[in-house]
Structures are given as structure tokens and as C-alpha cells.
Motif scaffolding. Structure first.
Motif, PDB file in Angstrom:
ATOM      1  N   LYS A 153     -37.210  -7.021   9.297  1.00 16.19           N
ATOM      2  CA  LYS A 153     -37.762  -7.055   8.114  1.00 16.19           C
ATOM      3  C   LYS A 153     -36.483  -6.324   7.230  1.00 16.19           C
ATOM      4  O   LYS A 153     -35.962  -5.516   7.703  1.00 16.19           O
ATOM      5  N   LEU A 154     -36.334  -6.916   5.999  1.00 19.50           N
ATOM      6  CA  LEU A 154     -35.209  -6.305   4.895  1.00 19.50           C
ATOM      7  C   LEU A 154     -35.217  -5.196   4.887  1.00 19.50           C
ATOM      8  O   LEU A 154     -36.233  -4.464   4.687  1.00 19.50           O
ATOM      9  N   ASP A 155     -34.014  -4.306   5.224  1.00 19.99           N
ATOM     10  CA  ASP A 155     -33.955  -2.874   4.963  1.00 19.99           C
ATOM     11  C   ASP A 155     -34.438  -1.796   6.092  1.00 19.99           C
ATOM     12  O   ASP A 155     -34.201  -0.616   5.883  1.00 19.99           O
ATOM     13  N   ASP A 156     -35.114  -2.421   7.073  1.00 21.07           N
ATOM     14  CA  ASP A 156     -35.430  -1.707   8.166  1.00 21.07           C
ATOM     15  C   ASP A 156     -34.351  -1.317   8.970  1.00 21.07           C
ATOM     16  O   ASP A 156     -33.435  -1.995   9.190  1.00 21.07           O
ATOM     17  N   VAL A 157     -34.413  -0.168   9.702  1.00 23.09           N
ATOM     18  CA  VAL A 157     -33.288   0.206  10.678  1.00 23.09           C
ATOM     19  C   VAL A 157     -33.683  -0.779  11.776  1.00 23.09           C
ATOM     20  O   VAL A 157     -34.864  -0.117  12.766  1.00 23.09           O
ATOM     21  N   VAL A 158     -33.008  -1.687  12.489  1.00 28.35           N
ATOM     22  CA  VAL A 158     -33.158  -2.422  13.600  1.00 28.35           C
ATOM     23  C   VAL A 158     -32.441  -2.063  14.459  1.00 28.35           C
ATOM     24  O   VAL A 158     -32.569  -2.444  15.686  1.00 28.35           O
ATOM     25  N   ALA A 159     -31.354  -1.294  14.468  1.00 26.12           N
ATOM     26  CA  ALA A 159     -30.346  -1.018  15.655  1.00 26.12           C
ATOM     27  C   ALA A 159     -29.661   0.239  15.209  1.00 26.12           C
ATOM     28  O   ALA A 159     -29.726   0.802  14.022  1.00 26.12           O
ATOM     29  N   ALA A 160     -28.668   0.662  15.938  1.00 26.87           N
ATOM     30  CA  ALA A 160     -27.917   1.788  15.821  1.00 26.87           C
ATOM     31  C   ALA A 160     -26.449   1.523  16.455  1.00 26.87           C
ATOM     32  O   ALA A 160     -26.342   0.932  17.523  1.00 26.87           O
ATOM     33  N   ARG A 161     -25.557   1.746  15.644  1.00 25.48           N
ATOM     34  CA  ARG A 161     -24.038   1.835  16.297  1.00 25.48           C
ATOM     35  C   ARG A 161     -23.680   3.136  16.882  1.00 25.48           C
ATOM     36  O   ARG A 161     -23.819   4.259  16.172  1.00 25.48           O
ATOM     37  N   VAL A 162     -23.321   3.184  17.988  1.00 30.06           N
ATOM     38  CA  VAL A 162     -23.125   4.559  18.798  1.00 30.06           C
ATOM     39  C   VAL A 162     -21.744   4.537  19.575  1.00 30.06           C
ATOM     40  O   VAL A 162     -21.505   3.505  20.428  1.00 30.06           O
ATOM     41  N   VAL A 163     -20.904   5.350  19.215  1.00 30.44           N
ATOM     42  CA  VAL A 163     -19.720   5.752  19.758  1.00 30.44           C
ATOM     43  C   VAL A 163     -19.925   6.835  20.791  1.00 30.44           C
ATOM     44  O   VAL A 163     -20.229   7.878  20.028  1.00 30.44           O
ATOM     45  N   SER A 164     -19.352   6.835  21.817  1.00 27.27           N
ATOM     46  CA  SER A 164     -19.653   8.078  22.811  1.00 27.27           C
ATOM     47  C   SER A 164     -18.046   8.333  23.223  1.00 27.27           C
ATOM     48  O   SER A 164     -17.313   7.498  23.868  1.00 27.27           O
ATOM     49  N   VAL A 165     -17.692   9.661  23.094  1.00 24.19           N
ATOM     50  CA  VAL A 165     -16.209   9.927  23.596  1.00 24.19           C
ATOM     51  C   VAL A 165     -16.451  11.175  24.552  1.00 24.19           C
ATOM     52  O   VAL A 165     -17.112  11.952  24.018  1.00 24.19           O
ATOM     53  N   PRO A 166     -15.806  11.218  25.528  1.00 29.22           N
ATOM     54  CA  PRO A 166     -15.943  12.276  26.639  1.00 29.22           C
ATOM     55  C   PRO A 166     -15.352  13.684  25.863  1.00 29.22           C
ATOM     56  O   PRO A 166     -14.058  13.323  25.343  1.00 29.22           O
ATOM     57  N   MET A 167     -15.949  14.819  26.413  1.00 30.14           N
ATOM     58  CA  MET A 167     -15.468  15.899  25.868  1.00 30.14           C
ATOM     59  C   MET A 167     -14.411  16.721  26.745  1.00 30.14           C
ATOM     60  O   MET A 167     -13.961  17.817  26.681  1.00 30.14           O
ATOM     61  N   THR A 168     -14.394  16.145  28.393  1.00 24.88           N
ATOM     62  CA  THR A 168     -13.750  16.782  29.293  1.00 24.88           C
ATOM     63  C   THR A 168     -12.363  17.209  29.209  1.00 24.88           C
ATOM     64  O   THR A 168     -12.032  18.317  29.421  1.00 24.88           O
ATOM     65  N   VAL A 169     -11.593  16.464  28.532  1.00 22.88           N
ATOM     66  CA  VAL A 169     -10.181  16.601  28.221  1.00 22.88           C
ATOM     67  C   VAL A 169      -9.908  17.640  27.120  1.00 22.88           C
ATOM     68  O   VAL A 169      -9.346  18.725  27.452  1.00 22.88           O
ATOM     69  N   PRO A 170     -10.602  17.567  26.098  1.00 23.07           N
ATOM     70  CA  PRO A 170     -10.457  18.623  24.719  1.00 23.07           C
ATOM     71  C   PRO A 170     -10.997  19.734  25.181  1.00 23.07           C
ATOM     72  O   PRO A 170     -10.243  20.798  25.170  1.00 23.07           O
TER      73      PRO A 170
END
Length: 292
Positions: A186-203
Motif C-alpha cells: 500500500k502506498l506510503d507503507d514501510v514495506v522493506a528496509a535497506r540494511v548495510v552491515s559493516v564489521p567492527m573487528t578491524v576498527p
């Protein structure tokens, strides 16, 4: 306890308190700085994915829409999410294999994009918090701690064309994915999410190395300061005071043939030495008068 021991004890207490406070502040600062750096990386990658989506929607899709209408073959290149995911897959082939980008939904057309538990929680948060357009969080992964940045995807008019009613969707798309998933948006509903995952091990590893180096540097600075202060205290204070102490002991026992203590300088120790010399001269004169 000698004067030098008291001074060293005071230095030890002062440095201990200062070192503890500095270590706590430095550790928190370095870890926060490492986290901020990871967030900046994630935001940059998110912006790159957004640019890819916009380019696909503005330039590629209009070129293929006419052909798509009369073709029996579905072209995924017209889908902005496909373009963003594909470009990111090329990125992951290099030194960024632990970085991920997903456009995940609880009702996707392609079941490979279905949200897992923690992604579903993100989508629910966006739906429940109407004004929220960005989430930052951390989670544990098999390769270590990872930070994610998520943004909501709301259904636009262009989305409803393919994901509103199955009967109105491109036949080629329906032929591939079927009619059971990815519809009813439906128009204007939140239908998905864009997710970026970045490892924190090195920093985090770099931050800990920097913290260790800072701790060693502080310890060396303290050691140099203590040695320098001890040498200065011994040379400029303790040695003249010991000389005055020996001089005063001999004078108190009636010894009158001692030479005056040389005075070199105008500091407090030198003035004290000059005062001892004057007192000794006065004592000599008084002893001479008594002898007469």
C-alpha cells in the motif's frame, strides 16, 4: 621516611589517579571514534547503494519499460533493488567480503529477500515509529561484532505498479515469481528496509592497539618525569640541605674553624645557606667575646 621517598609516594599517588582517569577517558574516546568511523563507512556505502538505485530508476528503467511491456522475459535490471544488490556483490569480491547490503522485506517478491528475525525487528521499528528514517545498531555475527545502518523503504507509486495487485503486475515477473509473494503493498507503507552491515573487528583492533601504545607512552613519560624530578630534587635541594645539616651539626658542637659554605645563586636554598653563614659568623664572634 626520607623527603625523597615522600615526594615519590606523592608522585605515585598523583600519577595513579591521573593515569586511571586518563585511561578510562582515552579508552572510551578511542572506542567511540572507532564506532563513528564504522558508521561513516556504513553511511557512505548506503549512499552508494542509494545512488545506484536512483540511477537505475531514472536512467535504466525508462529505457527498458517499452520492451518490458511486450516481452515475455522479465529484466531484473529494471529493478533498483537488483541493481544496488548486484553492485554491492561486486564490491564484496575484494577486501570487503564481510560487508553486506540487503533490501529485505517481510513480503518480498523474491523469497531470497525475506527478512530474518533481526531484520524483521528493524522493519517493525520503522513501522511503529513513523518519523524514524535511520537506525544504527550492533549485533554479534560468526565473524565478530558488526554494526548496521538501516533505512526504511516506503511504497511509492512506481512500487504499486508491480506490487499492488498481482493482476496488474508485469506478466513476465509473475511468471518467474508467482502471485503468492510481493503483492498487497500500500502506498506510503514501510514495506522493506535497506540494511548495510559493516564489521567492527578491524576498527576495534586498531583502537585497542592505539590504547595500548598510549598507555605505554604515558608510563614512559611518567618514568622520565620521576627520574628527572628525582635528579633535580637531589641536586638542587637534598644535596645543599645535607650540606647545611652537616654544617649545622658541627657548629652546634662548638666547632669554630669551619670555612663558610659557598653560595652560588639567588634561590631559596642559596638564601638559606647565606643565612647559615651569617649565623655562623655571629656565633664565632659571640664565642670570641665570651673567650675574652
Amino acid at each position: 621516611m626520607t623527603l625523597l621517598a615522600k615526594v615519590n609516594l606523592l608522585l605515585l599517588l598523583t600519577f595513579g589517579c591521573s593515569w586511571g582517569i586518563t585511561e578510562i577517558y582515552a579508552y572510551r574516546f578511542l572506542m567511540q571514534n572507532a564506532r563513528d568511523e564504522v558508521v561513516r563507512q556504513a553511511d557512505l556505502m548506503m549512499q552508494g547503494a542509494t545512488s545506484t538505485r536512483n540511477y537505475t530508476a531514472d536512467r535504466i528503467k525508462p529505457l527498458l519499460e517499452t520492451e518490458l511491456g511486450r516481452s515475455t522475459h522479465f529484466h531484473p535490471e529494471t529493478v533498483p533493488a537488483f541493481a544496488a544488490n548486484t553492485v554491492f556483490q561486486y564490491l564484496r569480491q575484494g577486501a570487503y567480503s564481510d560487508y553486506t547490503y540487503r533490501e529485505t522485506s517481510m513480503n518480498p517478491t523474491n523469497l531470497a529477500d525475506r527478512a530474518v528475525d533481526w531484520e524483521a525487528d528493524i522493519i517493525s521499528t520503522f513501522r511503529n515509529r513513523k518519523g524514524t528514517d535511520r537506525l544504527v545498531g550492533e549485533r554479534d555475527t560468526p565473524t565478530g561484532r558488526s554494526l548496521f545502518v538501516a533505512r526504511p523503504l516506503r511504497a511509492l507509486e512506481s512500487c504499486i505498479e508491480c506490487h499492488g495487485v498481482a493482476a496488474m503486475a508485469p506478466k513476465a515477473m509473475v511468471r518467474i515469481y508467482g502471485v503468492s509473494n510481493g503483492f498487497g503493498w500500500k502506498l506510503d507503507d514501510v514495506v522493506a528496509a535497506r540494511v548495510v552491515s559493516v564489521p567492527m573487528t578491524v576498527p576495534i583492533k586498531k583502537a585497542r592497539v592505539a590504547f595500548k601504545q598510549l598507555s605505554i607512552a604515558m608510563a614512559l613519560i611518567f618514568l622520565c618525569a620521576v627520574v628527572t624530578l628525582n635528579l633535580a630534587l637531589s641536586f638542587f635541594v637534598l644535596r645543599p640541605v645535607r650540606r647545611l645539616s652537616v654544617f649545622a651539626d658541627r657548629a652546634s658542637m662548638g666547632e669554630t674553624g669551619m670555612p663558610e659554605i659557598p653560595v652560588h645563586g639567588r634561590d631559596e636554598i642559596c638564601r638559606l645557606t647565606a643565612s647559615f653563614n651569617r649565623m655562623y659568623i655571629s656565633l664565632q664572634k659571640a664565642m670570641s667575646l665570651l673567650g675574652e
